[in-house]
Design a protein around this motif. Structure first.
Motif, PDB file in Angstrom:
ATOM      1  N   THR A  28      36.078  44.047  34.543  1.00  0.00           N
ATOM      2  CA  THR A  28      35.767  42.687  34.119  1.00  0.00           C
ATOM      3  C   THR A  28      36.712  42.244  33.006  1.00  0.00           C
ATOM      4  OG1 THR A  28      34.135  43.508  32.545  1.00  0.00           O
ATOM      5  CG2 THR A  28      33.302  42.812  34.673  1.00  0.00           C
ATOM      6  N   ILE A  29      36.963  40.931  32.975  1.00  0.00           N
ATOM      7  CA  ILE A  29      37.678  40.306  31.865  1.00  0.00           C
ATOM      8  C   ILE A  29      36.858  39.086  31.448  1.00  0.00           C
ATOM      9  CG2 ILE A  29      40.070  41.007  32.236  1.00  0.00           C
ATOM     10  CD1 ILE A  29      40.464  38.530  33.952  1.00  0.00           C
ATOM     11  N   ASP A  30      36.926  38.739  30.172  1.00  0.00           N
ATOM     12  CA  ASP A  30      36.254  37.530  29.683  1.00  0.00           C
ATOM     13  C   ASP A  30      37.323  36.484  29.418  1.00  0.00           C
ATOM     14  OD1 ASP A  30      33.837  38.710  29.918  1.00  0.00           O
ATOM     15  OD2 ASP A  30      33.654  39.262  27.806  1.00  0.00           O
ATOM     16  N   VAL A  31      37.111  35.299  29.965  1.00  0.00           N
ATOM     17  CA  VAL A  31      38.125  34.243  29.900  1.00  0.00           C
ATOM     18  C   VAL A  31      37.580  33.007  29.185  1.00  0.00           C
ATOM     19  CG1 VAL A  31      39.601  32.724  31.264  1.00  0.00           C
ATOM     20  CG2 VAL A  31      39.171  35.056  32.042  1.00  0.00           C
ATOM     21  N   THR A  32      38.338  32.546  28.185  1.00  0.00           N
ATOM     22  CA  THR A  32      38.002  31.275  27.530  1.00  0.00           C
ATOM     23  C   THR A  32      38.760  30.182  28.255  1.00  0.00           C
ATOM     24  OG1 THR A  32      37.815  32.440  25.435  1.00  0.00           O
ATOM     25  CG2 THR A  32      37.993  30.048  25.331  1.00  0.00           C
ATOM     26  N   LEU A  33      38.012  29.261  28.869  1.00  0.00           N
ATOM     27  CA  LEU A  33      38.621  28.177  29.647  1.00  0.00           C
ATOM     28  C   LEU A  33      38.585  26.881  28.837  1.00  0.00           C
ATOM     29  CD1 LEU A  33      36.878  29.077  32.973  1.00  0.00           C
ATOM     30  CD2 LEU A  33      39.345  29.032  32.676  1.00  0.00           C
ATOM     31  N   PRO A  34      39.507  25.946  29.141  1.00  0.00           N
ATOM     32  CA  PRO A  34      39.459  24.649  28.446  1.00  0.00           C
ATOM     33  C   PRO A  34      38.103  23.980  28.695  1.00  0.00           C
ATOM     34  CG  PRO A  34      41.463  24.851  29.758  1.00  0.00           C
ATOM     35  CD  PRO A  34      40.601  26.017  30.106  1.00  0.00           C
ATOM     36  N   ASP A  35      37.672  23.126  27.795  1.00  0.00           N
ATOM     37  CA  ASP A  35      36.396  22.393  27.889  1.00  0.00           C
ATOM     38  C   ASP A  35      35.191  23.330  27.886  1.00  0.00           C
ATOM     39  OD1 ASP A  35      38.138  20.267  28.275  1.00  0.00           O
ATOM     40  OD2 ASP A  35      37.978  20.391  30.457  1.00  0.00           O
ATOM     41  N   GLU A  36      35.374  24.555  27.387  1.00  0.00           N
ATOM     42  CA  GLU A  36      34.282  25.523  27.279  1.00  0.00           C
ATOM     43  C   GLU A  36      33.570  25.768  28.607  1.00  0.00           C
ATOM     44  OE1 GLU A  36      31.836  24.126  24.091  1.00  0.00           O
ATOM     45  OE2 GLU A  36      33.374  24.541  22.598  1.00  0.00           O
ATOM     46  N   ARG A  37      34.333  25.676  29.673  1.00  0.00           N
ATOM     47  CA  ARG A  37      33.764  25.966  30.991  1.00  0.00           C
ATOM     48  C   ARG A  37      33.469  27.456  31.090  1.00  0.00           C
ATOM     49  NH1 ARG A  37      36.372  25.138  36.303  1.00  0.00           N
ATOM     50  NH2 ARG A  37      38.359  25.342  35.220  1.00  0.00           N
ATOM     51  N   THR A  38      32.379  27.822  31.773  1.00  0.00           N
ATOM     52  CA  THR A  38      32.056  29.252  31.897  1.00  0.00           C
ATOM     53  C   THR A  38      31.982  29.691  33.360  1.00  0.00           C
ATOM     54  OG1 THR A  38      29.725  28.681  31.768  1.00  0.00           O
ATOM     55  CG2 THR A  38      30.790  29.383  29.714  1.00  0.00           C
ATOM     56  N   HIS A  39      32.561  28.875  34.234  1.00  0.00           N
ATOM     57  CA  HIS A  39      32.550  29.251  35.655  1.00  0.00           C
ATOM     58  C   HIS A  39      33.862  28.815  36.309  1.00  0.00           C
ATOM     59  CE1 HIS A  39      31.522  25.009  35.850  1.00  0.00           C
ATOM     60  NE2 HIS A  39      32.020  25.040  37.055  1.00  0.00           N
ATOM     61  N   LEU A  40      34.105  29.303  37.508  1.00  0.00           N
ATOM     62  CA  LEU A  40      35.259  28.848  38.285  1.00  0.00           C
ATOM     63  C   LEU A  40      34.728  28.324  39.612  1.00  0.00           C
ATOM     64  CD1 LEU A  40      37.795  31.818  37.836  1.00  0.00           C
ATOM     65  CD2 LEU A  40      37.848  29.592  36.706  1.00  0.00           C
ATOM     66  N   SER A  57      33.063  38.308  41.341  1.00  0.00           N
ATOM     67  CA  SER A  57      32.097  37.340  40.825  1.00  0.00           C
ATOM     68  C   SER A  57      32.611  36.709  39.535  1.00  0.00           C
ATOM     69  CB  SER A  57      30.751  38.026  40.556  1.00  0.00           C
ATOM     70  OG  SER A  57      30.881  38.945  39.494  1.00  0.00           O
ATOM     71  N   VAL A  58      32.072  35.545  39.213  1.00  0.00           N
ATOM     72  CA  VAL A  58      32.345  34.883  37.925  1.00  0.00           C
ATOM     73  C   VAL A  58      30.997  34.452  37.366  1.00  0.00           C
ATOM     74  CG1 VAL A  58      33.560  33.025  36.740  1.00  0.00           C
ATOM     75  CG2 VAL A  58      34.556  34.035  38.798  1.00  0.00           C
ATOM     76  N   ILE A  59      30.629  34.997  36.203  1.00  0.00           N
ATOM     77  CA  ILE A  59      29.348  34.615  35.594  1.00  0.00           C
ATOM     78  C   ILE A  59      29.585  34.202  34.139  1.00  0.00           C
ATOM     79  CG2 ILE A  59      27.873  36.057  37.061  1.00  0.00           C
ATOM     80  CD1 ILE A  59      27.819  38.059  34.632  1.00  0.00           C
TER      81      ILE A  59
END
Ligand code: ZN
Length: 396
Positions: free
Chosen positions: A133-145, A223-225
């Motif tokens: 697993t990796i944890d990703v910080t996405l723009p606009d604080e999105r937490t899913h893909l 998965s993406v959670i």
């Protein structure tokens, strides 16, 4: 300080070295040996240690853990003691390390694509037994893909893997380091080691990597959670990705055979089956509810309990939803008391106008509890007879 041979050659499975220091291990019956040079990778940066053996004149020891200390010494946990100064021949479990390199290499490619395509910042690789697993910080604080984004990332990375670009690791000079287009700033200040995956990705890393992108095999996102404001992406690479594909195919084929449909129509067939089953259950429940209500009425006692009707019913196991529906409907009318044993499940219930504590009553004859008007529990069918006797005596 141990010379780390894997920096130069990540496929070096065997090497010669000398034991420089020995100490007792953390677990009883283990020892820790530092070597002057080692190809064993110590747990760090999310990548687990290498397992293997140290062979020496008197025999051999299994390496069950590897750690590096602050001074840069690499400590090998052994299952038998070895003396300082002993010449050893180290043998690494190449299969385990290859697997780790595939996952680790794939992580670089994935993190690079996430940065390039989605401007997401990746932190913290965790390479697990099953997946990574990796944890990703996405723009606009999105937490899913989205499904499309996941596919786009997989396609981008897998295409780059198939190009079989060389993977290069080196220690640049301070001058060169400043000019390099790194994906993120290094976390260490000195001895910064850079890994470049072809032209696609460049970052500081002290881990072990395949020699070219092709040797990563393939990458598959599982998965993406959401996790603590970040998107936690779980993925597999190389041999693990092939194993997942085989396992899923086997499951899909079996499910297809069971539902007599091609794999492509599985989800439609399964939803159809599910709704048909739900409808059949609803019908069966309605039938069972009516059957139970009939039983309750038939069991009503003729004895005068100050205008209250008492029904004591013993029957076989019944569907819990049907029981609940029948009981609710029965006690909706005034002046009713119901003692029911369906299999080993007891349900004691009464209408709102009847002042008897059913929860207390169920505890007097069996196990359970609940509300004064509706209690449930477990007990033998005879409990119903005992409870009936209590009510008849106390209410007369
Ligand atoms: Zn790396």
């Amino acid at each position: 300080m141990t010379e780390r041979l894997y920096y130069e050659d990540a496929y070096l499975w065997e090497f010669d070295g000398t034991v420089t220091r020995v100490r007792e291990g953390k677990k009883q019956g283990t020892w820790e040996a530092a070597l002057d040079r080692s190809a064993f990778y110590p747990t760090s940066g999310g990548q687990p240690f290498d397992a293997g053996r140290l062979v020496f004149a008197e025999g051999e020891a299994s390496v069950t853990d590897v750690e590096a200390d602050r001074e840069g010494e690499v400590w090998h946990t052994l299952d038998r003691p070895v003396a300082e100064g002993t010449a050893i021949h180290g043998i690494i479990d190449g299969k385990r390390r290859t697997d780790h390199m595939e996952q680790h290499g794939g992580e670089h490619m994935l993190a690079g694509a996430i940065w390039e395509k989605l401007q997401g910042t990746t932190i913290g690789l965790h390479l697990g037994q099953e997946d990574s697993t990796i944890d990703v910080t996405l723009p606009d604080e999105r937490t899913h893909l989205t499904e499309e984004e996941i596919r786009m990332l997989e396609d981008t990375v897998n295409e780059r893997i198939r190009l079989d670009a060389p993977i290069r690791c080196w220690f640049p000079s301070a001058e060169e380091l400043e000019s390099l287009p790194l994906r993120k700033a290094p976390t260490v200040q000195e001895h910064v080691r850079i890994v470049a995956m072809g032209e696609f990705e460049m970052v500081a890393c002290g881990g072990t990597h395949p020699s070219s992108t092709g040797r990563i095999g393939m990458v598959k996102i599982l998965s993406v959670i959401p996790a603590k404001g970040k998107a936690r992406i779980s993925f597999v690479c190389g041999g693990r990705a092939a194993a997942v594909f085989q396992r899923y195919m086997r499951c899909a084929d079996k499910a297809g055979a069971a539902l007599s449909c091609p794999v492509e129509k599985l989800s439609r067939s399964a939803s159809e089956l599910k709704s048909r089953l739900a409808e059949a259950e609803r019908k069966a429940n309605r039938f069972e509810t009516r059957e139970l209500l009939g039983m309750f009425r038939e069991a009503e006692s003729n004895e005068d309990l100050k205008g209250i009707t008492l029904a004591a019913v013993v029957t076989g196991e019944k569907d819990a939803r049907a029981v609940s529906a029948a009981v609710s409907e029965y006690i909706a009318e005034k002046g009713r008391l119901l003692l029911l044993a369906a299999g080993e499940r007891l349900t004691f219930a009464r209408s709102t106008d009847v002042k008897v504590d059913m929860s207390e009553l169920i505890r007097r004859v069996g196990r359970g509890g609940g509300r004064p008007d509706l209690a449930g529990g477990a007990g033998i069918p005879e409990c119903v007879g005992v409870a009936r006797k209590i009510l008849m005596t106390e209410m007369k």
